[in-house]
Design an enzyme around this catalytic site. Structure first.
Site, short mmCIF file in Angstrom:
data_model
loop_
_atom_site.label_atom_id
_atom_site.label_comp_id
_atom_site.label_asym_id
_atom_site.label_seq_id
_atom_site.Cartn_x
_atom_site.Cartn_y
_atom_site.Cartn_z
N ASN A 12 0.88 -1.18 0.00
CA ASN A 12 0.00 0.00 0.00
C ASN A 12 0.92 1.22 0.00
OD1 ASN A 12 -1.75 2.09 0.51
ND2 ASN A 12 -2.25 1.45 2.60
N LYS A 14 0.22 4.21 -0.30
CA LYS A 14 -0.39 5.46 0.24
C LYS A 14 -0.10 6.59 -0.75
CE LYS A 14 -0.14 3.46 4.75
NZ LYS A 14 -0.25 3.63 6.18
N HIS A 99 -9.66 1.52 4.51
CA HIS A 99 -8.40 1.72 5.25
C HIS A 99 -8.67 2.69 6.41
CE1 HIS A 99 -4.35 2.91 6.32
NE2 HIS A 99 -3.95 1.80 5.73
N GLU A 101 -7.07 5.07 7.55
CA GLU A 101 -6.82 6.49 7.26
C GLU A 101 -8.04 7.11 6.58
OE1 GLU A 101 -3.04 5.90 5.31
OE2 GLU A 101 -2.17 5.35 7.24
N GLU A 171 -5.78 -4.52 10.42
CA GLU A 171 -4.74 -3.50 10.63
C GLU A 171 -5.05 -2.71 11.90
OE1 GLU A 171 -2.63 -2.52 6.63
OE2 GLU A 171 -4.29 -1.14 6.93
N GLY A 177 2.22 2.47 10.72
CA GLY A 177 3.20 3.54 10.56
C GLY A 177 3.89 3.91 11.85
N SER A 216 3.05 -1.99 10.45
CA SER A 216 4.48 -2.10 10.76
C SER A 216 5.05 -3.48 10.47
CB SER A 216 4.76 -1.67 12.20
OG SER A 216 4.43 -0.29 12.38
P1 PGA Z 1 2.63 0.39 7.64
O1 PGA Z 1 1.18 0.64 6.98
O2 PGA Z 1 3.15 -0.92 7.11
O3 PGA Z 1 3.46 1.57 7.19
O4 PGA Z 1 2.41 0.34 9.12
C1 PGA Z 1 0.28 -0.41 6.75
C2 PGA Z 1 -0.98 0.12 6.12
O5 PGA Z 1 -1.43 1.21 6.51
O6 PGA Z 1 -1.58 -0.53 5.24
#
Ligand code: PGA
Length: 260
Positions: A12, A14, A99, A101, A171, A177, A216
């Protein structure tokens, strides 16, 4: 009993990328993934403007591509939105929906996420439905009620056959992140819960649906996560932007697949 599900690792990106950087990254991922056994699926979800570039550079290889969101509408006067069918026209296989976010910054409700899932399926895409609790919710003991509500809202809109076409990504919001991954045991517990929710809808869906962990995931924790009974791969944010790390995570899926 060994399960029959293939492992799947999806990046992903982003809102990251530039044409020149993407080219280097996509070519390296495509080349590296080409050497992996077929039991492990690999995909990347890119920002929409780069779909055509992904199509050109990944076409004919074994890395699929997709988008990070789709509109809840099929078409029409929805300025700024991108329909699932538009992504499909560029050969996309995957659409991330729900997601955290988007739930947090764009106030996407469980119903909206469910509708987006339906639009993705109608367009022939594989929805990667994201679910996850915040730290406050976990500490309040609400993890299962939050995740149960998120997945049930999606399943309520689908036939048993369509439910079997999903990918679901757990997640935890507190792990995204932050460098703080869920432990393999914490993640497995939630994945087993999700598997049971799918089984309540359809045993076939529960057996087929790939449950990814995201938050992560890095080369050094991927294998222990992927070796869990109900963890079928990962949704990878930050580490998907570095081909060496992303390919190491794909390799961890291969190793875990062989040992599980
Ligand atoms: P990350 O993000 O691996 O940077 O923690 C995962 C995601 O948001 O899909």
């Amino acid at each position: 009993m060994a399960n029959q599900r293939a492992k799947l690792v999806v990046g992903n990106w982003k809102m990251h990328g530039r044409l020149a950087d993407n080219k280097v990254l996509l070519q390296a991922v495509s080349q590296g993934a080409g050497a992996l056994p077929q039991q492990v699926g690999v995909g990347v979800c890119v920002p929409c403007p780069y779909l055509a570039q992904a199509q050109v550079l990944l076409n004919g290889g074994r890395v699929g591509w997709g988008v990070q969101d789709v509109s809840a509408h099929a078409q029409g006067a929805f300025t700024g939105e991108v329909a699932a069918q538009m992504a499909a026209e560029f050969g996309a296989s995957y659409a991330i929906v729900g997601h955290s976010e988007r739930r947090a910054y764009h106030l996407e409700s469980v119903e909206l996420v469910a509708t987006k899932t339906v639009r993705a399926l109608e367009a022939g895409l594989t929805p990667i439905v994201c679910v996850g609790e915040t730290l406050d919710q976990r500490e309040a003991g609400a993890t299962e009620s939050v995740i149960g509500m998120q997945i049930d809202a999606v399943l309520a809109k689908l036939s048993a056959d369509d439910a079997a076409r999903l990918v679901v990504a757990y997640e935890p919001v507190w792990a995204i992140g932050t460098g703080r991954s869920a432990s393999a045991e914490q993640a497995q517990a939630v994945h087993a819960f999700l598997r049971a929710r799918l089984a309540a809808k359809s045993e076939a869906a529960a057996a087929r649906v790939a449950l990814l962990y995201g938050g992560s995931v890095k080369p050094d924790n991927a294998e222990s996560l992927f070796r869990q009974q109900d963890i079928d791969g990962g949704l990878i944010g930050g580490a998907s932007l570095k081909h060496v790390d992303f390919l190491a995570i794909c390799q961890a899926a291969v190793t875990a697949n062989a040992m599980r």
